[in-house]
Structures are given as structure tokens and as C-alpha cells.
Design a protein around this motif. Structure first.
Motif, PDB file in Angstrom:
ATOM      1  N   GLU B 223       7.915  -5.204   0.206  1.00  0.00           N
ATOM      2  CA  GLU B 223       6.973  -4.905  -0.868  1.00  0.00           C
ATOM      3  C   GLU B 223       6.209  -6.168  -1.279  1.00  0.00           C
ATOM      4  OE1 GLU B 223       5.766  -2.329  -1.832  1.00  0.00           O
ATOM      5  OE2 GLU B 223       4.945  -2.618  -3.852  1.00  0.00           O
ATOM      6  N   ALA B 224       6.906  -7.273  -1.253  1.00  0.00           N
ATOM      7  CA  ALA B 224       6.241  -8.540  -1.582  1.00  0.00           C
ATOM      8  C   ALA B 224       5.154  -8.858  -0.564  1.00  0.00           C
ATOM      9  CB  ALA B 224       7.275  -9.676  -1.630  1.00  0.00           C
ATOM     10  N   ILE B 225       5.461  -8.649   0.744  1.00  0.00           N
ATOM     11  CA  ILE B 225       4.458  -8.929   1.795  1.00  0.00           C
ATOM     12  C   ILE B 225       3.242  -8.008   1.610  1.00  0.00           C
ATOM     13  CG2 ILE B 225       4.035  -8.817   4.289  1.00  0.00           C
ATOM     14  CD1 ILE B 225       7.077  -9.526   4.631  1.00  0.00           C
ATOM     15  N   ARG B 226       3.540  -6.749   1.322  1.00  0.00           N
ATOM     16  CA  ARG B 226       2.440  -5.785   1.145  1.00  0.00           C
ATOM     17  C   ARG B 226       1.554  -6.176  -0.037  1.00  0.00           C
ATOM     18  NH1 ARG B 226       0.725  -1.772  -1.716  1.00  0.00           N
ATOM     19  NH2 ARG B 226       2.436  -1.850  -3.205  1.00  0.00           N
ATOM     20  N   LEU B 227       2.214  -6.502  -1.160  1.00  0.00           N
ATOM     21  CA  LEU B 227       1.442  -6.802  -2.372  1.00  0.00           C
ATOM     22  C   LEU B 227       0.626  -8.092  -2.228  1.00  0.00           C
ATOM     23  CD1 LEU B 227       3.906  -5.945  -5.304  1.00  0.00           C
ATOM     24  CD2 LEU B 227       1.593  -5.033  -5.005  1.00  0.00           C
ATOM     25  N   ILE B 228       1.247  -9.127  -1.684  1.00  0.00           N
ATOM     26  CA  ILE B 228       0.563 -10.429  -1.689  1.00  0.00           C
ATOM     27  C   ILE B 228      -0.582 -10.451  -0.674  1.00  0.00           C
ATOM     28  CG2 ILE B 228       2.009 -11.717  -0.024  1.00  0.00           C
ATOM     29  CD1 ILE B 228       0.668 -13.002  -3.405  1.00  0.00           C
ATOM     30  N   THR B 229      -0.357  -9.807   0.498  1.00  0.00           N
ATOM     31  CA  THR B 229      -1.437  -9.840   1.505  1.00  0.00           C
ATOM     32  C   THR B 229      -2.598  -8.938   1.095  1.00  0.00           C
ATOM     33  OG1 THR B 229      -0.220  -8.154   2.769  1.00  0.00           O
ATOM     34  CG2 THR B 229       0.049 -10.465   3.439  1.00  0.00           C
TER      35      THR B 229
END
Lengths: 378, 379
Positions: B223-229
Motif C-alpha cells: 500500500e505504501a508503494i502504491r500510495l507514494i508512486t
């Protein structure tokens, strides 16, 4: 660090994951327990002290905490004490004074050493004299006063006994001198000061013993003797502040502490001038009496010799008056015989006086005698 | 390489956090609830100038909590700064810490906390689980979205004498509460936004491929990868957009929850070494190293890396190439040589990285020579 083994790295990994022996969620509880244990230890320490300790709320005057000694002294339970204002524990006679003391002290209470004495009243109504030290403290935002009360019952009794002893020393008709082991006078009572011609007793303190004897070595000799012997009684010659000598008797002893170590020496001084003069007068009187007795004996012989001649002549003459001369001669002889008996009786009296020590040599009880002065020199 | 199984033992520690607009204003209430009477407010000059330390101070005052500000903190906080903070904490008789700022003030605050509760030099805590007495209550208010120090068990401090970063890893340094408010993020510069955003991505990527990852950390990492990218490029266009800023903050939170439990890997180990030696910004170090570490690790976890690549989407054939394209798109184009790293320093950097605790959860066991090669790719 290349040598770090795979096992070490696995162990490190386990700890990073949170599966190590001490990989615990942050918790204050163990630390809390540790601090509580520390507080318990400290409370146990406070409970062991003989002093009664009170923590008083500054705003209400009520007790916030007390130690075990406070409970034991006052006989109240902890709960009972915590419901009381501290002032209620003070003797009724001292309450008003204490309130005034606290008001006057003000900011001074935040400094150490604000001390007063006041009795605390126990549950049974007994008043316990206490020396109370108070100090204002702040814990968090709360103002408190810490009162540490020390039972001074024993101290008061000791002080009273000490005052009595001091009064006894001070009012003694004998002079009393207390000197340290070097001979420096620490204390002299009024009688001693008067005896040696000083206006005030404290004028003597600090002087050396040598100043009080005609022979300046006496003080040191007395000190040396007392360090080796339990006591001394000696007659010697004192020296007044104006330089005039007088006869004294000193009785000395060493004051020791509980361990038997010498602390100081104490001399009791008596002015024996009158006694010495009386003895001298008696000696002179006695000597005169002896002379008189001897003269009586000689006088009897001197009278009898011519009387014998008179009797001889009277017996040889045949005269009516011879009889009367012989009668008068016999009367004179009786008188001389009477005088002889008187002489014998006087000799017995002198013997009696000698035996009972009247007007003769000084007491046989003297333990020690330094003075090489002859009695007749003084 | 460690074989993984979903039955492996795992632990997941989550601190309390409040997120949303206005969370910062709750600092006073929580300080009071933690029993704080005198707070050490730890921040840095930039955050103070931006007004966020003042806002937290007002909240403390409103709650009736006194505070002392300690802001003598630089980027890559130094051990001496930690010890100076400890002296202030003790001198002011503080009983709690509130940290306002990015990773530097928060890591420094953690250091001040454990140094003062244990009365020891901060450098003696280096390693894992070496904090016997927990720090006093710590409230964190992050003003960047990247370090995740507000929820992590890590504190990274620079040992000035040895010119290296030391890692302090312990559950005892996990803050008591994090107040995640998007508003302070609006005063971040573009560079800081980029560096902290790539730090978030590095945390998430490295946790997802960590040999200590778990189903729980996977959820947060992905979820962090999805949100930040998806939001970092947009937030650079609209820096005052609170919704976008909040998304980056959430991304950082997810990444933090993930890496605090599964740790990170070689990129972080190498970034710590680099940052300690050259005093470089941590996020920028990660930005320059991440793609090279991903490439070196790929064979160990191809499926996981491919999933990361799928989330990032466009930009290259491999996940590493996609990350490289992403950072270039954000304007990060330099190399290690360009930021001042000397080639002859690389063996020493590699050795320090090898000994960094983050290296043990990397999916591949690198040798020092492997690490040197990765540095050279980034050189």
C-alpha cells in the motif's frame, strides 16, 4: 567484521524481527515496579529512624504522609493521622506560638534548619517534648512542609541534671578548678575565684595551674601524679592574684570518659589558713605548758631544799616557836606536794593531747607531700 | 538466502497514532494524559522557523504543560547533539518528550530519551535490543513524509568521532503516539518532499522483499508503494494540496509500520554508511542506491520484485529500471561521484554497510565485494 558467523546474523535477525529474548514492546511497568520497590526501600529506611517525620500539605495543614515513628510516638493509626491537621498534634499551650512562628518564618521555611521545640500530644494525652525541624518543599505543583520531630525527653532530663550539677559546683563553698591535661584551667567556681582573689570566675579560665601555687611546679606535679594515680590530697601554699600566699589543701582526681581515657583533672581547693594558724598557736601553747610544768617541778625542788634546812634547824632548837615553824614547814611541804601532783596531772594531760593529736604534727592521712617548707617557715 | 513460509514466527508492533487534519493540536492533550509536567520540545531550526514547533508549544500551553525547546539538531543528528539534549532534559527536570520535525529531530528525541532514562552515552546503545530502561513518554509529530521514525523501532545517530551512523534498534524506542497531520508537510521544500518520498519508497520496497517480511508487513508495504508512486509526482505539482500531502503521509505510515517490523535491506545499510561518511541526506542516498540494490537482489525474490514493478507501472523493463525512471522523473539524476563520494572510499563504505543491522534482513547475503560492486554501479 567479516568474521561474523551466520549464526550471529541469524540471532540478530531474530531480534530485529522482534523474537529476541528482550525484544519486548515498550512498557513502563517493569520500570514502574523498579521505582516502586525503590520507594518501598526508602520508606523502610524512613520507618527505621527514631525521628517522627510528617509531610504536611501547605494549603490545608493536614498530614499527607507520616513515617512509622510518628505513629509509634503518637499512638494513632496512619489513617487517623492522615485525617488530622498537624497543628492538632501540638500541645494546646504552644499552638498560638507555632502559628506565629510559621507566619514569621515565611520564606525562611524553604531553607534548611528552621527549628523549634514544642511538645506533641499523643493519643493518650501525654505530652512528648520534641525538637521539630521544618522545611518547605515542592513536589510537582504541590507545596508541602516536611517536619522532622525528635524526642528530646532524655535530652531535657540530662540538661536538667547537668544544670543541677553545674549549680552544685558553682555554689560549693570549696573552690573547684577543672583543668585540661596540659594544666590549662577550663573552669573555676565562684568560691575558687574568691579564694584566689579574682573578681570573676571566668577571669581564671585559660590560666595555667602554675599561677595558683607559691611553688609554680606544683601544678605540673599534681597533673603528672594524677595521670598515674587515681587521686591526690595535698596541703600546699596557694598564691592569690595579688601575690600573697595562703594555706590550701587540694584534693585532686582525674575525670575519665566511658573508655577510661583521661579528659581533664579536677581539684577541690580548701583554704586551711585558719586551721594551720590554730595548730601553730596550739603547738606554741603546748610548748609553753611543757616549759611551765618543768619549771613547776624544778620550783618544787627549789622550795623543798631550803625548807629541809629550815625543818632541820627548827628540830634542833628548843623553842616554843619551833613547833609552829615545823607546822608551817609541813604546810609548805603539803603545798609543794600538791604542786607535784598538779605537775604529774599536767604531764598526763600533755600525754593525752599528744595521743589524740591536738596541737601536734599534721595528719597522718596525707598521701603525698611535695612541699619542703617547714611548718615553722610559714 | 532464507526460505520463507507463512508459518514462520512473526511479530507486529504498532504504536498508537492519530492521523488527519488538526492532529497536531492534540499534542497538549496527550502530553497531559501521559502525565507530562515539563516537556522537552525537540525540533530543528527549520521546523521552528516554519512555525510548527510554535503551534505544538501553544497546544502544550493550552493543556497546562510547561516545555523547554531543544533545537540544536542538524541533518543526520550527531551523538553530541543527543547528549546535549539529554543534559537539557535533565537540567530542566523534564518528564516527557515531544518531537516535532522530520527524521532527524525524531531520532534525536529517541536518543535523548534512552540516554536520559539509562544515564548512558548514546553510542553505547548501538545494535539490537540494547536499551534496558525504556525512554520517557515520547509524542511524535512528523513534519515530513518519509522517515517514519514516529512509528519505527529504529533510531539512526551519527557517531561524529568515527564518522559513521550507528543504528539503535529496539522496541523501547518506538514512540508512544504519533500525531499525523498533513498541514506541516505543506512547508516542505521540493527537494525535501522528493527525498523523503523516495525514502518512503525505499522503506516499502526493502520491507516487501525483506527476509523477515510477513503477510501483515506485505499489506502495508504494498500500500505504501502504491500510495507514494501515485501521489509523489502530483504533490510536487500541488504542494499545498492537503489531500495529496495526506496520501504521502499515509504512505510513509504504511511503510513505517512495515519496516519497523520486517526491517529493511542493503539499500538502507549502504545509505547509512554513505550518510555517515559524507553527511548526505538519507533520502537522497536511498534514491541513488535503491535501483542498484534491487537489481542485485532481483534473483533472490523475482516474484516480489515483479509485483513491485507492476505497481510502479511504466518506466522500464525491470522493477529496478522502473524505480530509476521514477526518481529521474522527480528530478534526482546525480550519481555518487556527483555528490562527492570518492572511489577509493568505497571498500570502507562497503565494510560499514556489511556490518549494518539492516543488512541481515536483505533477501540476499552479500559479501563486501558484492556491496562494493553495487556502490560502483551507483558511482
Amino acid at each position: 567484521m567479516h568474521s561474523e558467523s551466520p549464526e550471529d546474523r541469524d540471532a540478530l535477525r531474530e531480534k530485529i524481527i522482534g523474537l529476541g529474548e528482550t525484544s519486548l514492546h515498550k512498557s513502563y511497568y517493569p520500570e514502574l515496579q523498579s521505582r516502586l520497590a525503590e520507594l518501598e526501600r526508602f520508606r523502610a529506611l524512613l520507618d527505621q529512624t527514631y525521628d517522627a517525620i510528617f509531610l504536611i500539605r501547605a494549603d490545608t495543614g493536614k498530614l499527607a504522609d507520616i513515617n512509622a515513628s510518628a505513629r509509634q510516638y503518637l499512638g494513632y493509626s496512619r489513617e487517623e493521622l492522615l485525617a488530622k491537621p498537624f497543628i492538632d498534634l501540638i500541645s494546646p499551650q504552644q499552638k498560638a506560638w507555632l502559628v506565629e512562628f510559621v507566619q514569621k518564618s515565611g520564606d525562611q521555611l524553604s531553607k534548611p534548619g528552621q527549628t523549634f521545640t514544642a511538645p506533641l500530644v499523643s493519643r493518650s494525652g501525654t505530652e512528648i517534648p520534641m525538637e521539630i525541624t521544618v522545611r518547605s518543599v515542592t513536589f510537582g505543583a504541590e507545596q508541602y512542609v516536611v517536619a522532622v520531630a525528635r524526642d528530646i525527653t532524655d535530652r531535657i532530663r540530662t540538661e536538667r541534671e547537668l544544670r543541677i550539677k553545674e549549680s552544685a559546683l558553682e555554689s560549693s563553698t570549696n573552690g573547684i578548678l577543672i583543668a585540661d591535661l596540659t594544666g590549662a584551667v577550663m573552669y573555676a567556681n565562684r568560691s575558687c575565684a574568691a579564694m584566689f582573689g579574682y573578681e570573676r570566675a571566668d577571669a581564671i579560665a585559660g590560666r595555667n595551674l602554675e599561677a595558683f601555687f607559691a611553688d609554680p611546679t606544683v601544678g605540673e606535679k599534681v597533673t603528672v601524679h594524677l595521670l598515674a594515680n587515681p587521686a591526690i590530697v595535698q596541703e600546699t601554699v596557694g598564691l592569690r592574684s595579688n601575690g600573697s600566699p595562703f594555706h590550701i589543701q587540694i584534693s585532686g582526681s582525674v575525670v575519665q570518659n566511658d573508655a577510661g581515657q583521661p579528659l581533664c583533672i579536677m581539684l577541690i581547693v580548701m583554704d586551711i589558713t585558719d586551721r594551720i594558724l590554730n595548730e601553730q598557736m596550739k603547738r606554741e601553747t603546748y610548748a609553753q605548758l611543757g616549759k611551765n610544768i618543768e619549771q613547776f617541778a624544778i620550783l618544787g625542788d627549789h622550795i623543798r631544799n631550803p625548807l629541809q634546812v629550815i625543818v632541820g634547824y627548827a628540830e634542833m632548837i628548843d623553842d616554843p616557836f619551833a613547833k609552829r615553824i615545823l607546822e608551817q614547814a609541813r604546810r609548805i611541804d603539803d603545798l609543794v606536794a600538791e604542786l607535784d601532783r598538779g605537775w604529774v596531772e599536767s604531764a598526763n594531760v600533755r600525754q593525752f593531747l599528744r595521743r589524740h593529736g591536738e596541737g601536734v604534727e599534721p595528719s597522718e592521712e596525707v598521701f603525698f607531700h611535695f612541699s619542703n617548707r617547714k611548718q615553722e617557715d610559714i | 538466502m532464507i526460505q520463507r513460509s507463512q508459518l514462520d514466527l512473526r511479530k507486529f508492533v504498532v504504536p498508537e497514532f492519530i492521523c488527519g487534519h488538526g492532529a497536531l493540536q492534540l499534542a497538549g492533550r496527550y502530553a497531559r494524559n501521559f502525565g507530562m509536567k515539563q516537556v522537552l520540545l525537540v525540533t530543528d531550526p527549520g521546523v521552528r522557523a516554519a512555525g510548527w514547533a510554535g503551534a505544538v508549544g501553544e497546544s502544550l500551553v493550552e493543556a497546562g504543560v510547561s516545555f523547554t525547546v531543544f533545537d540544536s539538531i542538524s541533518v543526520n543528528p550527531r551523538s553530541r547533539q543527543v547528549m546535549a539534549g539529554m543534559e537539557t532534559y535533565l537540567a530542566e527536570e523534564c518528564n516527557g518528550i515531544v518531537a516535532v520535525g522530520g527524521g532527524s529531530p525524531m531520532d534525536c528525541a529517541k536518543g535523548i530519551g534512552i540516554a536520559s532514562s539509562n544515564m548512558r552515552d548514546i553510542r553505547t546503545f548501538e545494535g539490537v535490543d540494547r536499551v534496558p530502561v525504556p525512554a520517557p513518554p515520547l509524542i511524535c509529530i512528523p513534519t515530513t513524509a518519509g522517515s517514519s521514525a514516529d512509528v519505527s523501532q529504529f533510531a539512526i545517530i551519527t557517531d561524529e568521532e568515527r564518522k559513521r551512523k550507528i543504528g539503535i534498534v529496539s522496541k523501547a524506542v518506538v514512540p508512544d503516539i504519533s500525531l499525523l497531520d498533513p498541514e506541516p508537510l505543506t512547508t516542505m521544500s521540493r527537494d525535501l518532499t522528493v527525498d523523503s518520498g523516495i525514502d518512503t519508497l525505499s522503506h516499502a520496497v526493502e520491507t516487501y522483499v525483506s527476509n523477515a517480511s510477513s503477510p501483515m508487513t506485505d499489506v502495508h508495504a504494498l500500500e505504501a508503494i502504491r500510495l507514494i508512486t501515485s501521489t509523489l509526482p502530483a504533490v510536487l505539482e500541488e504542494p499545498d494540496n492537503l489531500n495529496l500531502r495526506f496520501s504521502t503521509l499515509l504512505a510513509s505510515l504504511h511503510a513505517g509500520l512495515a519496516f519497523s517490523n520486517a526491517s529493511v535491506g542493503a539499500a538502507h545499510a549502504m545509505a547509512h554508511s554513505l550518510g555517515g561518511a559524507y553527511d548526505l541526506v538519507h533520502g537522497r542516498c536511498n534514491a541513488l542506491l535503491l535501483e542498484h540494490v534491487m537489481a542485485a537482489n532481483y534473483e533472490a525474490e523475482p516474484e516480489r520484485y515483479n509485483r513491485i514493478g507492476a505497481i510502479i507501472g511504466r518506466g522500464g523493463a525491470t522493477p529496478a529500471e522502473k524505480v530509476a525512471a521514477f526518481r529521474r522523473a522527480l528530478g534526482v539524476t546525480e550519481t555518487l561521484a556527483a555528490v562527492g563520494v570518492r572511489e577509493d572510499a568505497i571498500p570502507a563504505l562497503a565494510e560499514a554497510a556489511y556490518n549494518d543491522p539492516c543488512m541481515v534482513t536483505n533477501p540476499r547475503n552479500f559479501t563486501c565485494e558484492d556491496i562494493e560492486r553495487i556502490y560502483m554501479y551507483a558511482f
